[in-house]
Design an enzyme around this catalytic site. Structure first.
Site, PDB file in Angstrom:
ATOM      1  N   PHE A  14      -5.929   2.072  -5.365  1.00 32.63           N
ATOM      2  CA  PHE A  14      -6.495   2.905  -6.428  1.00 32.63           C
ATOM      3  C   PHE A  14      -5.672   2.769  -7.715  1.00 32.63           C
ATOM      4  O   PHE A  14      -6.175   2.298  -8.752  1.00 32.63           O
ATOM      5  CB  PHE A  14      -6.543   4.347  -5.897  1.00 32.63           C
ATOM      6  N   ASN A 102      13.456  -5.107  -1.003  1.00 26.76           N
ATOM      7  CA  ASN A 102      13.073  -6.487  -1.343  1.00 26.76           C
ATOM      8  C   ASN A 102      12.737  -6.633  -2.824  1.00 26.76           C
ATOM      9  O   ASN A 102      13.114  -7.610  -3.471  1.00 26.76           O
ATOM     10  CB  ASN A 102      11.855  -6.919  -0.517  1.00 26.76           C
ATOM     11  N   TYR A 148       6.628   9.791   4.655  1.00 30.47           N
ATOM     12  CA  TYR A 148       6.328   9.452   3.249  1.00 30.47           C
ATOM     13  C   TYR A 148       7.405  10.029   2.338  1.00 30.47           C
ATOM     14  O   TYR A 148       7.988   9.323   1.515  1.00 30.47           O
ATOM     15  CB  TYR A 148       4.964  10.038   2.901  1.00 30.47           C
ATOM     16  N   LYS A 152      10.158   7.871   0.150  1.00 31.23           N
ATOM     17  CA  LYS A 152      10.175   7.916  -1.313  1.00 31.23           C
ATOM     18  C   LYS A 152      11.512   8.441  -1.835  1.00 31.23           C
ATOM     19  O   LYS A 152      11.975   8.028  -2.899  1.00 31.23           O
ATOM     20  CB  LYS A 152       9.020   8.780  -1.822  1.00 31.23           C
TER      21      LYS A 152
END
Ligand code: UDP
Length: 316
Positions: A14, A102, A148, A152
């Site tokens: 999105f 990464n 989550y 974060k």
């Protein structure tokens, strides 16, 4: 001026797809990357014929190789709705942690500026309202949202570490609830859920007693905030969101009025650790970026409904 080249991860999602559109419009060369775990190639299909656009199908939790120079990186890859990260807890942790590592390594080797997509979820079920960037949050690490929230939080931490230890040019955005065209109808988020239910003539499922609040930002406003933050020289986290707060119950009524459906509101159990209130304090964004939302909910919902009417088969 030489043309800038930007890598966008989560490009078929999105937000990622709207970012691809914006940076193409700004004249950048866009390198889009996604593994299509939750993204949809349809969101960026229209960009494939463009000479300034390339796409890599890749999972950023594995070593990321991009040939050529890069000026900027936007790390937006992650499952991002509670339903998605409940279904994919390990991938969610890995993309926030290993994926970010990464991409920071890539930013360092290319001498590129990197902006990472953090979230209001770092505040958890907040005890400070509205949420300011200096609030440390109230997160349950072992609850269903922990995968989550903690990924974060780690993302922010490792990003600051690369900034201070390796001198990488970093930016951190904390994104509050955002909506608009290309949201996935089945991602379980409240807006696609309510609009889908309303258009199908089903009852709207409000969780809990509907008194919990959220503050919804239209996607174009968010993209403008991301653009300004990327171009700024500010390395600490910045909230971007629309402070116009509404209860979920009132939001359901708003969707019922907007769609003209005869659906009713039904109440379902509140998911575990569901934040009771959420509203960004955007003083910092105003002061540092000169940013504030410009599209109110009634205009944003009108545009979003038009989109959903094209993807939901008519049944009413
Ligand atoms: N919610 C709801 N009905 C739904 C889906 C979500 O009442 O069908 C509620 C959910 O419990 C939460 C709010 O709407 O309080 C926003 O949920 P969402 O999943 O969109 O994102 P969150 O802000 O919780 O990450």
């Amino acid at each position: 001026m030489t043309q800038k080249r930007i890598l966008i991860t989560g490009a078929a999602g999105f937000l990622g797809s709207h970012l691809c559109d914006r940076f193409i419009k700004e004249g950048f060369k866009v390198v889009a990357m996604d593994n299509l775990l939750t993204g949809n190639i349809k969101n960026i299909e229209h960009l494939f014929p463009l000479a300034n656009f390339e796409y890599y199908h890749h999972d950023v939790t594995k070593f990321v190789h991009v040939p050529g120079d890069l000026d900027y990186i936007l790390h937006f890859a992650s499952p991002a709705s509670p339903i998605d990260y409940l279904k994919m807890p390990i991938q969610t942790l890995k993309v926030g942690a290993l994926g970010t590592h990464n991409l920071l390594g890539l930013a360092r080797s290319k001498n590129a500026r990197i902006l990472v997509a953090s979230t209001s979820e770092v505040y958890g079920d907040p005890m400070v309202h509205p949420q300011t960037e200096d609030y440390w949050g109230n997160v349950n690490p072992v609850g269903p949202r922990g995968v989550y929230d903690e990924a974060k939080r780690f993302m922010e931490s490792i990003t600051m570490a690369y900034h201070t230890y390796h001198n990488v040019d970093t930016r951190i955005i904390r994104i509050f609830n955002t909506y608009g065209p290309r949201m996935r109808l089945d991602d379980g988020r409240v807006l696609p859920a309510f609009i889908g239910q309303a258009l199908r003539g089903e009852d709207l499922t409000a969780f809990g007693d509907g008194s919990q609040t959220r503050s919804f930002c239209y996607v174009d406003d968010l993209v403008e905030g991301i653009y300004r933050l990327l171009m700024s020289d500010y390395a600490y986290p910045v909230n971007i969101g629309n402070p116009d707060e509404i209860t979920i119950g009132d939001f359901a009524e708003e969707i019922i009025r907007l769609t003209g459906t005869s659906s009713k509101i039904i109440y379902k159990p509140l998911p575990q650790d569901d934040p009771k209130q959420r509203k960004p304090d955007i003083t910092k964004a105003k002061e540092i970026l000169g940013w504030g939302p410009t599209i109110n909910r009634s205009e944003g919902l009108k545009r979003t409904l038009e989109y959903f009417m094209t993807v939901i088969p008519k049944s009413v």
